[in-house]
Design an enzyme around this catalytic site. Structure first.
Site, PDB file in Angstrom:
ATOM      1  N   VAL A  15      34.420  55.119  64.610  1.00  0.00           N
ATOM      2  CA  VAL A  15      33.452  55.128  63.520  1.00  0.00           C
ATOM      3  C   VAL A  15      34.163  55.202  62.168  1.00  0.00           C
ATOM      4  CG1 VAL A  15      31.512  56.408  62.521  1.00  0.00           C
ATOM      5  CG2 VAL A  15      31.757  56.250  65.003  1.00  0.00           C
ATOM      6  N   ASP A  26      43.030  62.037  58.473  1.00  0.00           N
ATOM      7  CA  ASP A  26      42.988  62.538  59.843  1.00  0.00           C
ATOM      8  C   ASP A  26      44.032  63.641  59.942  1.00  0.00           C
ATOM      9  OD1 ASP A  26      41.834  60.951  62.634  1.00  0.00           O
ATOM     10  OD2 ASP A  26      43.160  62.685  62.847  1.00  0.00           O
ATOM     11  N   THR A  47      32.472  64.598  68.073  1.00  0.00           N
ATOM     12  CA  THR A  47      31.562  65.690  68.447  1.00  0.00           C
ATOM     13  C   THR A  47      31.282  65.568  69.952  1.00  0.00           C
ATOM     14  OG1 THR A  47      29.726  64.262  67.745  1.00  0.00           O
ATOM     15  CG2 THR A  47      30.418  65.960  66.212  1.00  0.00           C
ATOM     16  N   THR A  91      27.671  61.886  65.351  1.00  0.00           N
ATOM     17  CA  THR A  91      26.387  62.170  66.006  1.00  0.00           C
ATOM     18  C   THR A  91      26.289  63.682  66.224  1.00  0.00           C
ATOM     19  OG1 THR A  91      26.464  60.031  67.076  1.00  0.00           O
ATOM     20  CG2 THR A  91      24.980  61.666  68.040  1.00  0.00           C
ATOM     21  N   PHE A 107      25.405  53.175  64.281  1.00  0.00           N
ATOM     22  CA  PHE A 107      24.856  52.551  65.489  1.00  0.00           C
ATOM     23  C   PHE A 107      25.805  51.506  66.053  1.00  0.00           C
ATOM     24  CE2 PHE A 107      21.275  54.126  62.982  1.00  0.00           C
ATOM     25  CZ  PHE A 107      20.676  54.949  63.930  1.00  0.00           C
ATOM     26  N   GLU A 114      31.325  50.125  70.530  1.00  0.00           N
ATOM     27  CA  GLU A 114      32.768  49.907  70.699  1.00  0.00           C
ATOM     28  C   GLU A 114      32.990  48.451  71.089  1.00  0.00           C
ATOM     29  OE1 GLU A 114      35.111  52.481  73.160  1.00  0.00           O
ATOM     30  OE2 GLU A 114      34.137  54.244  72.330  1.00  0.00           O
ATOM     31  N   ASN A 173      19.944  56.317  71.191  1.00  0.00           N
ATOM     32  CA  ASN A 173      20.869  56.210  72.333  1.00  0.00           C
ATOM     33  C   ASN A 173      20.166  56.579  73.636  1.00  0.00           C
ATOM     34  OD1 ASN A 173      22.995  55.204  70.973  1.00  0.00           O
ATOM     35  ND2 ASN A 173      24.335  56.978  71.190  1.00  0.00           N
ATOM     36  N   GLY A 226      23.758  47.398  86.702  1.00  0.00           N
ATOM     37  CA  GLY A 226      25.176  47.524  87.026  1.00  0.00           C
ATOM     38  C   GLY A 226      25.475  48.801  87.767  1.00  0.00           C
ATOM     39  N   CYS A 270      29.562  57.816  74.622  1.00  0.00           N
ATOM     40  CA  CYS A 270      28.388  58.110  73.771  1.00  0.00           C
ATOM     41  C   CYS A 270      27.127  58.484  74.537  1.00  0.00           C
ATOM     42  CB  CYS A 270      28.090  56.912  72.880  1.00  0.00           C
ATOM     43  SG  CYS A 270      29.489  56.474  71.853  1.00  0.00           S
TER      44      CYS A 270
HETATM   45  C1  UGA Z   1      26.452  52.864  72.251  1.00  0.00           C
HETATM   46  C2  UGA Z   1      25.286  52.213  71.506  1.00  0.00           C
HETATM   47  O1  UGA Z   1      25.041  50.917  72.031  1.00  0.00           O
HETATM   48  C3  UGA Z   1      25.577  52.110  70.009  1.00  0.00           C
HETATM   49  O2  UGA Z   1      24.444  51.598  69.327  1.00  0.00           O
HETATM   50  C4  UGA Z   1      25.922  53.509  69.478  1.00  0.00           C
HETATM   51  O3  UGA Z   1      26.244  53.467  68.096  1.00  0.00           O
HETATM   52  C5  UGA Z   1      27.116  54.049  70.248  1.00  0.00           C
HETATM   53  O4  UGA Z   1      26.774  54.121  71.650  1.00  0.00           O
HETATM   54  C6  UGA Z   1      27.445  55.426  69.705  1.00  0.00           C
HETATM   55  O5  UGA Z   1      26.614  56.320  69.811  1.00  0.00           O
HETATM   56  O6  UGA Z   1      28.511  55.597  69.099  1.00  0.00           O
HETATM   57  P1  UGA Z   1      28.801  51.987  73.215  1.00  0.00           P
HETATM   58  O7  UGA Z   1      28.887  53.324  73.880  1.00  0.00           O
HETATM   59  O8  UGA Z   1      29.955  51.448  72.476  1.00  0.00           O
HETATM   60  O9  UGA Z   1      27.554  51.963  72.175  1.00  0.00           O
HETATM   61  O10 UGA Z   1      28.511  50.942  74.388  1.00  0.00           O
HETATM   62  P2  UGA Z   1      27.280  50.085  74.890  1.00  0.00           P
HETATM   63  O11 UGA Z   1      27.567  48.671  74.620  1.00  0.00           O
HETATM   64  O12 UGA Z   1      25.993  50.623  74.427  1.00  0.00           O
HETATM   65  O13 UGA Z   1      27.403  50.324  76.476  1.00  0.00           O
HETATM   66  C7  UGA Z   1      27.313  51.631  77.041  1.00  0.00           C
HETATM   67  C8  UGA Z   1      27.347  51.555  78.553  1.00  0.00           C
HETATM   68  O14 UGA Z   1      26.162  50.939  79.053  1.00  0.00           O
HETATM   69  C9  UGA Z   1      28.505  50.724  79.120  1.00  0.00           C
HETATM   70  O15 UGA Z   1      29.009  51.346  80.270  1.00  0.00           O
HETATM   71  C10 UGA Z   1      27.866  49.386  79.477  1.00  0.00           C
HETATM   72  O16 UGA Z   1      28.534  48.679  80.486  1.00  0.00           O
HETATM   73  C11 UGA Z   1      26.476  49.865  79.942  1.00  0.00           C
HETATM   74  N1  UGA Z   1      25.440  48.831  79.836  1.00  0.00           N
HETATM   75  C12 UGA Z   1      25.074  48.322  78.625  1.00  0.00           C
HETATM   76  C13 UGA Z   1      24.788  48.392  81.000  1.00  0.00           C
HETATM   77  O17 UGA Z   1      25.099  48.862  82.129  1.00  0.00           O
HETATM   78  N2  UGA Z   1      23.796  47.465  80.897  1.00  0.00           N
HETATM   79  C14 UGA Z   1      23.413  46.942  79.692  1.00  0.00           C
HETATM   80  O18 UGA Z   1      22.480  46.102  79.676  1.00  0.00           O
HETATM   81  C15 UGA Z   1      24.075  47.383  78.526  1.00  0.00           C
END
Ligand code: UGA
Length: 450
Positions: free
Chosen positions: A15, A34, A90, A126, A151, A154, A207, A252, A259
Site C-alpha cells: 500500500v 520505513d 495491521t 485497514t 482498495f 496485490e 472485503n 477454487g 487481507c
Molecule cells: C483484496 C481485495 O480484492 C482488494 O480490493 C483489497 O484492497 C485488498 O484485499 C486489501 O485489503 O488490501 P488481494 O488480497 O490482493 O485484494 O487479492 P484478491 O485478488 O482479492 O484475491 C484474494 C484471494 O481470493 C486469492 O486467493 C484469490 O485467488 C481468491 N479469489 C479471488 C478466488 O478464489 N476467486 C475469485 O473470483 C477471486
C-alpha cells in the site's frame, strides 16, 4: 508561487509503495519512511521490496525525477509535511483482533514530532472502527486526522492506486474530508465524504463481501459437482445478472492472502465486542477453511489413498501475478498432503524462495513437477495452461489431474487419457471402442486355447 505539496508516506509495503509512487507521479514531493533500514537502502537504490506489475520501473523513474526519496528517520520526514499517510501493517493477533502495534508506534512518534499547522494525518492501513478516532484523540488537535482506506489488489497495486474505483474519506467534518480530497486531487473517481468510523467500516465490509461472494461461488460449484454439472455455466448464468456481476465468482481452493481472512476475523471480533451478529462472516470463514481440503480428498479418492504417492503441484502463491505466499492456501494443502503420507514436487514461477517442508522438492519447470503420480493445480498462473498437454499426460504415471483453479483445458487432458477433476467440472477419458476385428481375434484365440 506555493511550491509542490509535501507528503510523507509511513510504511513501504504494497500500500505504502503504490501510494508514494503514484503521488510522486502526480507532482507531489514524497518521502517514504520505513523503520526497516535494509529495505530503505534498497529502495534508495531503486530496488523494490517485492514483485508487482511495473513497480520497479515506476520507482526508478520517480527517483530519477527527484520527487521521491526514502528515509528511516521519521522526525525530519514529517516535520514540514502537508500530509502524513500511515500505511503500516495491521496483521491479525491471536484473538482475531487487528494487531495495531505498528500503528501505535507511529502515533507515539508523531506525538513527539513538530508538525506543520493544518497538517493532515491519514490512516490508510485497514483498521477496526474507532481506531482513527483514537489517533485523532492521541494527537490532541495537532493534526486533521482522516481515514482513507485503500482498495488495491496485490499484483495490480500501482494501477489500482492510479485509477481507484472510488475514494472513501472519513474526517471530523465533510468540509475537512473535502479539503483532503482536493489537496490529494482525488476528484477523478467517485468519492464518499463521511466520518472516520464509516470509512473504516466500509473497508472491512467491502472485503467481507468479496470474500463471501467467492465463498458462495465455491458452494455453488461444489453443489454443481454433486449433480455432475458444469460450474462454469452455472456461475456464468448467475454473473450475467448485472445486479450480481461476474467478478469474484471464480470457484477454487478458497480465498487466501494477507487481507481477506484477516479482515473477516477483525469484522467478527468487533461485531462480538459490540454484541451484534456476524453470521454471514462467520459462515464464510468456516466454509473457506473446508474448501482447500476438498482437492486433497479428490486426489485421495482418485488414487485410492495418498500414502506413498508422489504428487506434482503447480503453484504456491496465494494467487497469480504476485510472489506473495503469505496465507497461501497452497501451503496448507501441501502440508495436508504430507500429513496423509504423500511426497510432493512443486513448481511456481515466482515463489522461488518460499520455504518448503522436507517432503517437498522444488522443480524448475512445470513439466518437471508433473513427473509424478498425479498433478494438482493450486495457483492460476497463465503459463500452466500453455504447458504441452500430451507431454504432461505422458509424465503423469496415474493419469490424474486435480485442478483447484479450473485453469486447464479439461477436455484436452481427457483426450490424452487423463482423468481431469476441476471445481464443479469433470472430464474423463472416453473408453475407446475396441475394433470388431480384435474381438473376433480374441474369440478365436480363446476357441483354440480350449
Ligand atoms: C483484496 C481485495 O480484492 C482488494 O480490493 C483489497 O484492497 C485488498 O484485499 C486489501 O485489503 O488490501 P488481494 O488480497 O490482493 O485484494 O487479492 P484478491 O485478488 O482479492 O484475491 C484474494 C484471494 O481470493 C486469492 O486467493 C484469490 O485467488 C481468491 N479469489 C479471488 C478466488 O478464489 N476467486 C475469485 O473470483 C477471486
Amino acid at each position: 508561487m506555493r511550491s509542490a505539496k509535501s507528503i510523507t508516506v509511513i510504511g513501504t509495503g504494497y500500500v505504502g509503495m503504490a501510494c508514494a509512487i503514484s503521488l510522486s507521479e502526480q507532482g507531489f514531493v514524497v518521502t517514504g519512511h520505513d523503520s526497516n533500514s535494509e529495505r530503505i537502502l534498497a529502495l534508495q537504490q531503486g530496488v523494490a521490496p517485492y514483485k508487482e506489475d511495473d513497480l520497479e520501473e515506476a520507482l526508478a523513474e520517480q527517483l530519477r525525477v527527484g520527487r521521491l526519496s526514502f528515509t528511516t528517520n521519521v522526525f525530519p520526514a514529517v516535520h514540514a509535511a502537508d500530509a502524513i499517510i500511515i500505511c503500516v501493517n495491521t496483521p491479525t493477533s491471536q484473538s482475531g483482533h487487528a494487531d495495531l502495534r505498528d500503528l501505535d508506534t507511529v502515533v507515539a512518534q508523531l506525538q513527539q514530532c513538530d508538525l506543520s499547522d493544518h497538517v493532515f494525518v491519514a490512516v490508510r492501513s485497514t483498521v477496526p472502527p474507532g481506531t482513527s478516532d483514537g489517533v485523532a484523540r492521541a494527537l490532541q488537535g495537532r493534526a486533521h486526522v482522516v481515514m482513507t482506506p485503500e482498495f488495491l489488489r496485490e499484483g495490480h497495486a500501482l494501477s489500482d492506486t492510479r485509477n481507484p474505483s472510488r475514494n472513501i474519506i472519513g474526517a471530523e467534518s465533510v468540509e475537512l474530508a473535502g479539503r483532503y480530497a482536493r489537496m490529494l486531487k482525488l476528484d477523478d473517481a467517485p468519492t464518499v465524504l463521511t466520518t472516520r468510523v464509516n470509512a473504516e467500516l466500509a473497508k472491512l465490509a467491502a472485503n467481507s463481501f468479496l470474500a463471501m461472494k467467492i465463498t458462495f461461488a465455491n458452494e455453488v460449484a461444489n453443489l454443481t459437482e454433486a449433480f455432475g454439472g458444469d460450474a462454469r455455466d452455472v456461475l456464468q448464468g448467475i454473473g450475467l445478472d448485472s445486479r450480481i456481476g461476474s467478478a469474484f465468482l471464480q470457484p477454487g481452493i478458497g480465498f487466501g492472502g494477507p487481507c481477506f481472512t484477516k479482515d473477516l476475523k477483525s469484522y467478527r471480533a468487533v461485531a462480538e465486542q459490540r454484541q451484534t451478529a456476524s453470521e454471514l462472516v462467520c459462515a464464510t470463514l468456516a466454509a473457506n477453511a473446508h474448501q482447500p481440503l476438498r482437492v486433497v480428498d479428490k486426489l485421495e479418492q482418485e488414487l485410492g489413498g495418498l500414502r506413498g504417492a508422489l504428487i506434482g503441484v503447480w503453484g504456491l502463491t496465494f494467487k497469480a501475478g504476485t510472489d506473495d505466499v503469505r496465507y497461501s492456501l497452497a501451503q496448507d494443502i501441501i502440508d495436508e498432503l504430507g500429513t496423509r503420507g504423500a511426497q510432493v514436487r512443486v513448481y511456481d514461477p515466482k515463489a522461488v524462495r518460499a520455504p518448503l517442508p522436507q517432503f517437498v522438492q522444488r522443480l524448475d519447470s512445470a513439466l518437471e513437477a508433473a513427473r509424478a503420480d498425479a498433478l494438482l493445480v493450486l495457483t492460476e498462473w497463465p503459463e500452466f495452461a500453455m504447458v504441452d498437454v500430451a507431454k504432461v499426460a505422458v509424465a503423469l504415471r496415474r493419469h490424474v489431474v486435480v485442478d483447484g483453479r479450473n485453469l486447464l483445458d479439461g477436455q484436452r487432458y481427457a483426450d490424452e487419457g487423463v482423468r481431469y477433476i476441476g471445481v464443479g467440472i469433470k472430464y474423463l477419458p472416453i473408453a475407446r471402442p475396441v475394433p470388431v476385428q480384435s474381438i473376433i481375434e480374441t474369440v478365436r484365440n480363446v476357441e483354440y486355447a480350449v
